[in-house]
Design an enzyme around this catalytic site. Structure first.
Site, mmCIF file in Angstrom:
data_model
loop_
_atom_site.group_PDB
_atom_site.id
_atom_site.type_symbol
_atom_site.label_atom_id
_atom_site.label_comp_id
_atom_site.label_asym_id
_atom_site.label_seq_id
_atom_site.Cartn_x
_atom_site.Cartn_y
_atom_site.Cartn_z
ATOM 1 N N CYS A 106 0.809 -1.224 0.000
ATOM 2 C CA CYS A 106 0.000 0.000 0.000
ATOM 3 C C CYS A 106 0.839 1.269 0.000
ATOM 4 O O CYS A 106 0.615 2.184 -0.798
ATOM 5 C CB CYS A 106 -0.978 -0.016 1.176
ATOM 6 S SG CYS A 106 -0.201 0.006 2.811
ATOM 7 N N HIS A 159 -2.621 0.966 6.842
ATOM 8 C CA HIS A 159 -2.998 0.888 5.432
ATOM 9 C C HIS A 159 -3.259 2.297 4.913
ATOM 10 O O HIS A 159 -3.821 3.142 5.615
ATOM 11 C CB HIS A 159 -4.247 0.026 5.239
ATOM 12 C CG HIS A 159 -4.536 -0.293 3.805
ATOM 13 N ND1 HIS A 159 -3.722 -1.089 3.037
ATOM 14 C CD2 HIS A 159 -5.553 0.107 2.976
ATOM 15 C CE1 HIS A 159 -4.228 -1.194 1.811
ATOM 16 N NE2 HIS A 159 -5.321 -0.473 1.744
ATOM 17 N N HIS A 171 -5.736 1.659 -4.253
ATOM 18 C CA HIS A 171 -4.797 1.132 -3.260
ATOM 19 C C HIS A 171 -4.315 -0.245 -3.679
ATOM 20 O O HIS A 171 -4.837 -0.870 -4.615
ATOM 21 C CB HIS A 171 -5.456 1.066 -1.880
ATOM 22 C CG HIS A 171 -6.585 0.082 -1.787
ATOM 23 N ND1 HIS A 171 -6.863 -0.634 -0.649
ATOM 24 C CD2 HIS A 171 -7.522 -0.337 -2.702
ATOM 25 C CE1 HIS A 171 -7.906 -1.426 -0.850
ATOM 26 N NE2 HIS A 171 -8.321 -1.263 -2.087
#
Length: 211
Positions: A106, A159, A171
Site C-alpha cells: 500500500c 494501510h 490502493h
C-alpha cells in the site's frame, strides 16, 4: 424661534455625554485587553459599556479555532499523482514492493505515485505517512490526491490509499490481490477509516508552519 430652541436644547444634552465618553476612554490604561469573567462581575454597572467595547476583539480572535487551510497541490500535480497510480491498476500486491515490475504494497504504491512531484519525499510506511507528513483534512473536504489511512487488525494506522473523488480510492489491498479501486461507502472501509492527510510540497509546508 422654536426650531432654534430645540436645536440648542439637543446640543446642551449631548455635549456632557460626549465629554464623559471621551474622558472614560482616555482613562483606560495602555495595553488594556478587557476584564476577565471574574472581574466583570465585581465591576460597578456604570462600566458595562466599557467592557463591551473592550471585549469585541477577544470575540473575533476565538483562540483554539483552526484557521481555514487553502494549501493544496496544484491541479497538474494532483493529476500526475492520480495518473501514475491508475496506470498501474492490476499490478499484483507484494509486501515491500514499490515498482510496477516488482509489485506494490500500500505505501509503496503511494510513494511511487508521488515520486515525480517536486519537493515531496514521503516516508516509506503508512504509519509514518499518517504521523508526520502533510496536513490533516476533514473527511468531508477530501480532494483527489489526498491520502486516506485505515486501521486494519491493529490499533495503529497500517494501510494507506489515494483518494480519487466521489468516495473512491485506489490502493494495493493485500497479499493475493492487485492494485484496485474501491469505495469508502463499503462498511468494511468506512468502519476502518482513521484520518486523511493532504500532501504538500515542502515550500507550502514551511509557509503554513510560519503562520
Amino acid at each position: 424661534m422654536r426650531p432654534f430652541f430645540k436645536t440648542w436644547l439637543t446640543i446642551c444634552l449631548l455635549l456632557p455625554l460626549a465629554a464623559h465618553a471621551t474622558n472614560r476612554e482616555q482613562r483606560l490604561p495602555n495595553g488594556f485587553s478587557g476584564y476577565t469573567s471574574n472581574s466583570t462581575a465585581a465591576r460597578p454597572h456604570k462600566n458595562v459599556s466599557s467592557n463591551k467595547v473592550q471585549h469585541s476583539p477577544k470575540r473575533s480572535a476565538r483562540p483554539g479555532k483552526p484557521l481555514p487551510v487553502a494549501a493544496a497541490m496544484s491541479p497538474q500535480q494532483s493529476s500526475d499523482v492520480l495518473s501514475r497510480a491508475v496506470n498501474v491498476l492490476g499490478t499484483p500486491y507484494r509486501w515491500g514492493g514499490s515498482s510496477p515490475s516488482k509489485g506494490f504494497d500500500c505505501s509503496g504504491l503511494v510513494k511511487y505515485a508521488f515520486n515525480d512531484i517536486d519537493e515531496v519525499d514521503l516516508p516509506r510506511t503508512s504509519n509514518a505517512m499518517a504521523s508526520g507528513h502533510g496536513i490533516k483534512v476533514d473527511r468531508n473536504d477530501l480532494k483527489p490526491g489526498d491520502l486516506i489511512f485505515f486501521n486494519i487488525k491493529s490499533r495503529r494506522v497500517n494501510h494507506v490509499a489515494i483518494y480519487l473523488g466521489n468516495d473512491r480510492f485506489i490502493h494495493a489491498p493485500r497479499t493475493g490481490k492487485r492494485v484496485s479501486i474501491d469505495t469508502l461507502n463499503k462498511p468494511y472501509w468506512n468502519s476502518r477509516y482513521v484520518v486523511a492527510k493532504r500532501v504538500l510540497p515542502k515550500s507550502q509546508q514551511l509557509a503554513l508552519a510560519k503562520r
